[in-house]
Scaffold this motif. Structure first.
Motif, PDB file in Angstrom:
ATOM      1  N   GLU A 195      -6.215   4.220  -4.033  1.00 29.62           N
ATOM      2  CA  GLU A 195      -7.062   3.180  -4.598  1.00 29.62           C
ATOM      3  C   GLU A 195      -8.338   3.759  -5.218  1.00 29.62           C
ATOM      4  O   GLU A 195      -8.890   3.209  -6.154  1.00 29.62           O
ATOM      5  CB  GLU A 195      -7.444   2.159  -3.515  1.00 29.62           C
ATOM      6  CG  GLU A 195      -6.291   1.268  -3.063  1.00 29.62           C
ATOM      7  CD  GLU A 195      -5.415   1.938  -2.026  1.00 29.62           C
ATOM      8  OE1 GLU A 195      -5.648   3.138  -1.762  1.00 29.62           O
ATOM      9  OE2 GLU A 195      -4.506   1.284  -1.499  1.00 29.62           O
ATOM     10  N   ARG A 202      -0.426  -1.482 -10.185  1.00 28.61           N
ATOM     11  CA  ARG A 202      -1.637  -2.136  -9.693  1.00 28.61           C
ATOM     12  C   ARG A 202      -2.461  -1.200  -8.810  1.00 28.61           C
ATOM     13  O   ARG A 202      -3.681  -1.346  -8.706  1.00 28.61           O
ATOM     14  CB  ARG A 202      -1.247  -3.405  -8.944  1.00 28.61           C
ATOM     15  CG  ARG A 202      -2.414  -4.337  -8.631  1.00 28.61           C
ATOM     16  CD  ARG A 202      -1.963  -5.596  -7.927  1.00 28.61           C
ATOM     17  NE  ARG A 202      -1.170  -6.456  -8.820  1.00 28.61           N
ATOM     18  CZ  ARG A 202       0.092  -6.783  -8.631  1.00 28.61           C
ATOM     19  NH1 ARG A 202       0.746  -6.304  -7.588  1.00 28.61           N
ATOM     20  NH2 ARG A 202       0.719  -7.570  -9.476  1.00 28.61           N
ATOM     21  N   LYS A 203      -1.788  -0.235  -8.193  1.00 26.63           N
ATOM     22  CA  LYS A 203      -2.463   0.761  -7.360  1.00 26.63           C
ATOM     23  C   LYS A 203      -2.750   2.050  -8.142  1.00 26.63           C
ATOM     24  O   LYS A 203      -2.997   3.096  -7.559  1.00 26.63           O
ATOM     25  CB  LYS A 203      -1.581   1.095  -6.139  1.00 26.63           C
ATOM     26  CG  LYS A 203      -1.282  -0.113  -5.246  1.00 26.63           C
ATOM     27  CD  LYS A 203      -2.540  -0.656  -4.597  1.00 26.63           C
ATOM     28  CE  LYS A 203      -2.203  -1.809  -3.647  1.00 26.63           C
ATOM     29  NZ  LYS A 203      -3.392  -2.328  -2.939  1.00 26.63           N
ATOM     30  N   ASP A 248       0.856  -1.192   0.000  1.00 29.13           N
ATOM     31  CA  ASP A 248       0.000   0.000   0.000  1.00 29.13           C
ATOM     32  C   ASP A 248       0.889   1.238   0.000  1.00 29.13           C
ATOM     33  O   ASP A 248       2.034   1.210   0.467  1.00 29.13           O
ATOM     34  CB  ASP A 248      -0.909   0.016   1.236  1.00 29.13           C
ATOM     35  CG  ASP A 248      -1.992  -1.049   1.152  1.00 29.13           C
ATOM     36  OD1 ASP A 248      -2.473  -1.299   0.035  1.00 29.13           O
ATOM     37  OD2 ASP A 248      -2.328  -1.643   2.207  1.00 29.13           O
ATOM     38  N   TYR A 249       0.360   2.348  -0.496  1.00 33.37           N
ATOM     39  CA  TYR A 249       1.137   3.573  -0.635  1.00 33.37           C
ATOM     40  C   TYR A 249       0.424   4.717   0.088  1.00 33.37           C
ATOM     41  O   TYR A 249      -0.797   4.828   0.043  1.00 33.37           O
ATOM     42  CB  TYR A 249       1.316   3.931  -2.112  1.00 33.37           C
ATOM     43  CG  TYR A 249       2.096   2.881  -2.882  1.00 33.37           C
ATOM     44  CD1 TYR A 249       3.453   3.014  -3.095  1.00 33.37           C
ATOM     45  CD2 TYR A 249       1.454   1.748  -3.388  1.00 33.37           C
ATOM     46  CE1 TYR A 249       4.168   2.057  -3.795  1.00 33.37           C
ATOM     47  CE2 TYR A 249       2.159   0.777  -4.080  1.00 33.37           C
ATOM     48  CZ  TYR A 249       3.513   0.939  -4.280  1.00 33.37           C
ATOM     49  OH  TYR A 249       4.223  -0.014  -4.960  1.00 33.37           O
TER      50      TYR A 249
END
Length: 330
Positions: A104, A130-131, A90-91
């Motif tokens: 997201e 992907r994010k 996650d970012y």
């Protein structure tokens, strides 16, 4: 001389044949630098801090396009988290006041900042894409300083990928870690083209060099052996000529006189120069009793050692058997 010319031609042909794969193996490496522009507001002073440097380098498979967005970093406190290698990474993307959403769910473009190492470049880009990251910025390891390298990440689609040096990466990372929104713009920089030789071509160069060294060494050995044999034969010939001169000096000399018995000076001539004998000419009388001018027969005997008329071996006839056998062996 003919043999040397042939050897030179063979050597040139061998060199051309061995270097042909090297020329074919040389390829051009093309890469682009990237402009990296950042801007953020320092909360304590309310001052806008801006940066704009051509310090990035596009990845090999990256589209050479511009990109912009807020900087996001992998969530987690450890250095391993900053590598962004986990598939479920996650970012955190600090948003400006009034901003909303998350990476997201927010359509606002954002750029992932991750550290080099831990996994392949492709894995890092894939995880960030992907994010929904618009671009990925990978900063190099501390030991490499400001340098950047070529990145292979085939199969990452249209995601813009660049690398920056370690100091630049930390400069961008520091305010983001403090929760300050940092806006980044990536622009296409300078195109670079450089020639390089593949590893296979380097092997061919080494083989060509070694082969040429062997050919040159063989040619030198051949040349000096020929020189040695030639010099030795010259010394031998000089020695034989001295012995032959000594033998010739043993032959009888006579001065021509008018009316002497056995020699008609008005009729007879020298078989070498085909001239009649004259009074007071010095002649050489051979063991076979044939007579010649001394100045004519002496050089002849040095080269041929036989009588021009009856082919008698004069040197052997004088008893120089050892000299005769050694000369026959030449």
């Amino acid at each position: 001389m003919v043999r040397r010319a042939r050897l030179a031609l063979v050597a040139a042909a061998a060199l051309a044949a061995l270097l042909a794969p090297v020329v074919q193996g040389a390829r051009a490496l093309e890469w682009y630098t990237a402009w990296v522009s950042t801007a953020y507001v320092e909360p304590l002073s309310n001052r806008t801090v801006r940066g704009n440097t051509e310090s990035g380098r596009y990845g090999d498979s990256s589209p050479k396009e511009s990109a912009q967005g807020l900087v996001g970093i992998p969530r987690g406190a450890s250095p391993r988290h900053m590598e962004g290698c986990a598939t479920d990474t996650d970012y955190d993307v600090p948003l400006p006041p009034g901003g909303r959403g998350t990476p997201e769910g927010d359509p606002q473009p954002w750029i992932a900042l991750v550290a080099r190492g831990g996994c392949t470049f492709k894995d890092k880009v894939t995880n960030a894409a992907r994010k929904r990251a618009a671009a990925v910025v990978i900063y190099n390891e501390a030991r490499f300083g400001n340098s950047t390298v070529s990145m292979s990440h085939l199969g990452t689609g249209n995601t813009v990928v660049i690398m920056v040096g370690y100091p630049k990466g930390i400069e961008i990372l520091e305010p983001v870690r403090r929760g300050i929104p940092v806006k980044m713009t990536i622009g296409v920089g300078t195109r670079h083209v450089q020639e390089y030789i593949s590893g296979q071509s380097v092997v061919f160069v080494a083989i060509a060099f070694i082969t040429m060294m062997i050919i040159s060494l063989a040619w030198l050995i051949f040349y000096y052996i020929q020189r040695f044999l030639y010099t030795g034969s010259q010394f031998g010939n000089q020695g034989h000529r001295k012995e032959t001169k000594k033998a010739i000096s043993q032959l009888q000399l006579h001065t021509v006189k008018r009316g002497e018995k056995g020699l008609d000076v008005d009729v007879e001539n020298c078989a070498v120069c085909i001239e009649n004998y004259k009074l007071k000419d010095t002649v050489r009388i051979l063991p076979c009793k044939h007579i010649f001018h001394r100045t004519c027969i002496d050089p002849w005997l040095l080269d041929h050692r036989t009588c021009p008329m009856c082919k008698l071996d004069v040197i052997k006839a004088l008893g120089y058997w050892r000299l005769s056998r050694s000369m026959e062996d030449i």
